[in-house]
Design a protein around this motif. Structure first.
Motif, mmCIF file in Angstrom:
data_model
loop_
_atom_site.group_PDB
_atom_site.id
_atom_site.type_symbol
_atom_site.label_atom_id
_atom_site.label_comp_id
_atom_site.label_asym_id
_atom_site.label_seq_id
_atom_site.Cartn_x
_atom_site.Cartn_y
_atom_site.Cartn_z
ATOM 1 N N LYS A 124 0.831 -1.215 0.000
ATOM 2 C CA LYS A 124 0.000 0.000 0.000
ATOM 3 C C LYS A 124 0.856 1.251 0.000
ATOM 4 O O LYS A 124 0.439 2.289 -0.504
ATOM 5 C CB LYS A 124 -0.902 0.021 1.236
ATOM 6 C CG LYS A 124 -1.743 -1.196 1.436
ATOM 7 C CD LYS A 124 -2.876 -1.279 0.453
ATOM 8 C CE LYS A 124 -3.689 -2.532 0.705
ATOM 9 N NZ LYS A 124 -4.871 -2.619 -0.122
ATOM 10 N N SER A 154 -10.741 0.097 5.463
ATOM 11 C CA SER A 154 -9.592 -0.803 5.340
ATOM 12 C C SER A 154 -9.767 -2.139 6.051
ATOM 13 O O SER A 154 -10.423 -2.231 7.082
ATOM 14 C CB SER A 154 -8.368 -0.085 5.924
ATOM 15 O OG SER A 154 -7.241 -0.899 5.829
ATOM 16 N N THR A 155 -9.123 -3.148 5.460
ATOM 17 C CA THR A 155 -8.991 -4.424 6.165
ATOM 18 C C THR A 155 -7.635 -4.457 6.901
ATOM 19 O O THR A 155 -7.147 -5.508 7.263
ATOM 20 C CB THR A 155 -9.107 -5.619 5.181
ATOM 21 O OG1 THR A 155 -8.119 -5.469 4.154
ATOM 22 C CG2 THR A 155 -10.481 -5.702 4.555
ATOM 23 N N GLY A 156 -7.032 -3.329 7.083
ATOM 24 C CA GLY A 156 -5.874 -3.223 7.982
ATOM 25 C C GLY A 156 -4.569 -2.726 7.392
ATOM 26 O O GLY A 156 -3.798 -2.051 8.081
ATOM 27 N N ASN A 157 -4.294 -3.029 6.131
ATOM 28 C CA ASN A 157 -3.023 -2.570 5.563
ATOM 29 C C ASN A 157 -3.112 -1.144 5.034
ATOM 30 O O ASN A 157 -2.198 -0.335 5.260
ATOM 31 C CB ASN A 157 -2.576 -3.504 4.434
ATOM 32 C CG ASN A 157 -1.936 -4.762 4.990
ATOM 33 O OD1 ASN A 157 -1.335 -4.736 6.054
ATOM 34 N ND2 ASN A 157 -2.086 -5.863 4.278
ATOM 35 N N THR A 158 -4.210 -0.835 4.366
ATOM 36 C CA THR A 158 -4.376 0.537 3.877
ATOM 37 C C THR A 158 -4.380 1.498 5.069
ATOM 38 O O THR A 158 -3.762 2.565 5.030
ATOM 39 C CB THR A 158 -5.687 0.655 3.060
ATOM 40 O OG1 THR A 158 -5.585 -0.243 1.951
ATOM 41 C CG2 THR A 158 -5.912 2.047 2.539
ATOM 42 N N ARG A 180 -3.552 6.784 -5.979
ATOM 43 C CA ARG A 180 -3.083 5.518 -5.387
ATOM 44 C C ARG A 180 -2.606 4.584 -6.508
ATOM 45 O O ARG A 180 -1.565 3.937 -6.407
ATOM 46 C CB ARG A 180 -4.235 4.844 -4.618
ATOM 47 C CG ARG A 180 -4.380 5.247 -3.157
ATOM 48 C CD ARG A 180 -3.391 4.502 -2.257
ATOM 49 N NE ARG A 180 -3.429 3.060 -2.448
ATOM 50 C CZ ARG A 180 -4.308 2.235 -1.892
ATOM 51 N NH1 ARG A 180 -5.233 2.698 -1.075
ATOM 52 N NH2 ARG A 180 -4.255 0.941 -2.124
ATOM 53 N N TYR A 230 -15.324 -3.965 4.551
ATOM 54 C CA TYR A 230 -14.578 -2.904 3.847
ATOM 55 C C TYR A 230 -15.495 -2.177 2.864
ATOM 56 O O TYR A 230 -15.475 -0.956 2.760
ATOM 57 C CB TYR A 230 -13.395 -3.552 3.121
ATOM 58 C CG TYR A 230 -12.856 -2.766 1.958
ATOM 59 C CD1 TYR A 230 -11.867 -1.807 2.144
ATOM 60 C CD2 TYR A 230 -13.324 -3.004 0.651
ATOM 61 C CE1 TYR A 230 -11.359 -1.081 1.056
ATOM 62 C CE2 TYR A 230 -12.818 -2.288 -0.429
ATOM 63 C CZ TYR A 230 -11.847 -1.328 -0.223
ATOM 64 O OH TYR A 230 -11.349 -0.627 -1.286
ATOM 65 N N ASN A 237 -8.355 5.576 -0.382
ATOM 66 C CA ASN A 237 -8.513 4.206 -0.882
ATOM 67 C C ASN A 237 -8.106 4.155 -2.343
ATOM 68 O O ASN A 237 -7.867 5.186 -2.969
ATOM 69 C CB ASN A 237 -9.968 3.740 -0.702
ATOM 70 C CG ASN A 237 -10.218 3.306 0.727
ATOM 71 O OD1 ASN A 237 -10.809 4.048 1.511
ATOM 72 N ND2 ASN A 237 -9.743 2.119 1.070
ATOM 73 N N SER A 238 -8.097 2.929 -2.879
ATOM 74 C CA SER A 238 -7.599 2.798 -4.252
ATOM 75 C C SER A 238 -8.599 3.281 -5.297
ATOM 76 O O SER A 238 -8.305 3.247 -6.489
ATOM 77 C CB SER A 238 -7.166 1.363 -4.526
ATOM 78 O OG SER A 238 -8.221 0.478 -4.256
ATOM 79 N N ALA A 254 -7.064 -9.976 4.557
ATOM 80 C CA ALA A 254 -6.899 -8.780 3.717
ATOM 81 C C ALA A 254 -7.755 -8.873 2.457
ATOM 82 O O ALA A 254 -8.024 -7.857 1.813
ATOM 83 C CB ALA A 254 -5.436 -8.611 3.336
ATOM 84 N N ALA A 270 -9.500 -5.738 -3.611
ATOM 85 C CA ALA A 270 -10.164 -4.553 -4.174
ATOM 86 C C ALA A 270 -9.751 -4.358 -5.633
ATOM 87 O O ALA A 270 -10.315 -3.529 -6.338
ATOM 88 C CB ALA A 270 -9.820 -3.328 -3.354
ATOM 89 N N ILE A 297 -13.126 -8.874 0.698
ATOM 90 C CA ILE A 297 -13.717 -7.765 -0.064
ATOM 91 C C ILE A 297 -14.728 -8.373 -1.033
ATOM 92 O O ILE A 297 -14.382 -9.241 -1.839
ATOM 93 C CB ILE A 297 -12.603 -7.014 -0.833
ATOM 94 C CG1 ILE A 297 -11.669 -6.336 0.188
ATOM 95 C CG2 ILE A 297 -13.184 -6.001 -1.817
ATOM 96 C CD1 ILE A 297 -10.374 -5.862 -0.378
#
Ligand code: PLP
Ligand SMILES: N[C@@H](CCOP(=O)(O)O)C(=O)O
Length: 423
Positions: free
Chosen positions: A115, A138-142, A214, A188, A208-209, A303, A243, A306
């Motif tokens: 990310k 986010s699922t945690g990394n973003t 991004r 997410y 976000n993407s 992760a 995603a 989604i």
């Protein structure tokens, strides 16, 4: 170079295994400084330091002309992201049944995931626009990545993280960087929908993407792969699909590299989804014209939880441009591949291991030829999901560490006894 004893000054060969001197003293390394020229060294060290002190030392901003040429260099918010290793791993090739596999360890990024390649571009651009509050679902990394960059440039981050199904380590990392955590019931997808509808009201800049900057930053992953391979591409690039930001970014990057003339051959892209969260793969397989979201995505590769990948149209363009494919793998296949990657000394979180699992499946199905070369993108660090590591613990018949200690003590004392007898 050599070693000397700090007690009796005895000299020892550096290339022989030795920790202490025969007198019991500790050893230290010595070298002949007289052979070195101080002025030459100053110039050498300065050149290396300067390289590190400009934004162009970043593995993203090194390619600034292809990412955001108009952004003034002083507006760049960077942690020298990118610059990640590309490792040839024979064990992974053997596991997948293919001639050559290279693993691109995006896990080596400052916040531990791919990310960062995109986030540096989004945050730099947002700040250049005067934004001060940054946000993501986010699922945690973003969230970890955004919280890190926001902290680094002294701005605020608001991170929306589902109440359930996110690895604790990622939530703690986000909080540690000072991210303002908003936990909510849902996935997410729900968090992203909220932000797309309400970000303006709250003055939030969404990182976000879905933010095209991004994607621009994430293109650098494929630029760096091409650069590391001297602009000669592998037959395949294999990505995990959640995603679908990477699928979108790498496809765009490949198209640009090709049209500028930096590469000649375009690799085929394989997108691997987890079976429990594979709406894109199902759409492609069934040749459906649009994506039907998965309302309850469920995989232990958290992760990838989604159900409604926002970038599916861009990912489809990547498949079309690269003559790419999709595949889905089970959690068991993901964890088998993860074990192999961890044991290779590189390691990754479960979502990343979907790549090697998918590669194995595609080789078995003869979609990928066993004589081809594949680069698999490892998206996140092994320590991101500590819970996933307990999956191994259950497999161990009994704790072998203690048995090993006892056996070694036993062998050592038998040796001592034998030595005593000889005396
Ligand atoms: C570690 C990791 N791997 C893979 C993915 C999926 O990547 P993408 O969303 O680009 O498809 C994510 C998040 O989306 C992730 O955090
Ligand atoms: N795995 C991602 C989810 C997708 O996020 P995005 O940044 O592509 O919008 C995460 O870590 O949150």
């Amino acid at each position: 170079m050599y070693m000397t004893c700090i007690d009796c000054a005895k000299r020892w060969d550096l290339y022989k295994v030795r920790i202490r001197c025969t007198c019991g003293g500790l050893l230290q390394i010595e070298q002949n400084w007289k052979e070195l020229d101080a002025d030459l060294l100053k110039r050498l060290f300065q050149a290396r330091l300067m390289e590190r002190m400009t934004p162009y030392a970043s593995g993203v901003w090194r390619y600034k002309e292809l990412i955001h040429p108009e952004l003034p260099a002083e507006a760049i918010v960077t942690r020298y992201e990118g610059n990640t290793g590309l490792y040839e791993v024979d064990a992974a090739a053997k596991f997948a049944g293919i001639r050559r596999v290279l693993l691109k360890a995006q896990s080596e990024n400052p916040s531990g995931s791919f990310k960062d390649n995109g986030m540096t571009a989004a945050v730099s651009h947002g700040r250049a626009l005067g934004m001060q509050r940054f946000a993501c679902s986010s699922t945690g990394n973003t969230s970890s990545s955004l919280a890190m960059y926001a902290a680094w440039c002294g701005e605020e981050s608001y991170v929306f993280v589902p109440e359930e199904g996110v690895a604790d380590g990622k939530v703690l990392q986000t909080l540690a960087y000072g991210g303002k955590l908003v936990r909510f019931p849902g996935t997410y997808d729900d968090g992203l929908r909220f932000l797309e509808e309400h970000a303006d009201e709250f003055g939030l800049y969404v990182c976000n993407s879905v933010n095209p900057l991004r994607i621009e930053g994430q293109k650098s992953i494929v630029f760096e792969i091409a650069h590391q391979l001297q602009w000669s591409m592998p037959d395949w690039i294999v990505l995990p699909g959640g995603a679908l930001s990477n699928a979108s970014a790498l496809g765009k990057g490949l198209q640009e590299l090709r049209s500028i003339g930096l590469i000649e051959n375009v690799p085929r892209v394989a997108i691997v989804q987890a079976e429990g969260a594979s709406p894109f793969h199902r759409m492609v397989e069934a040749k459906e014209p649009t994506l039907t979201p998965e309302p309850h995505p469920s995989t232990r590769a958290s992760a990838l939880n989604i159900g409604s990948p926002p970038s599916w149209r861009k990912a489809l363009q990547t498949l079309e441009y690269t003559n790419g494919v999709t595949v889905a793998v089970s959690d068991e296949q993901i964890f088998a591949a993860k074990e192999l990657i961890d044991r290779s000394g590189i390691g990754c979180e479960p979502a990343s291991a979907a790549t090697v699992a998918g590669l194995k499946r595609l080789v078995a199905e003869q979609v990928i030829d066993k004589d081809e070369t594949a680069v698999c993108i490892l998206t996140g660090h092994l320590l991101k999901d500590a819970d996933a590591l307990t999956a191994y613990a259950g497999k161990r018949p009994e704790p072998m560490e203690h048995r090993m200690w006892e056996r070694m003590m036993d062998m050592a004392s038998n040796k001592r006894l034998a030595a005593l007898r000889r005396e």
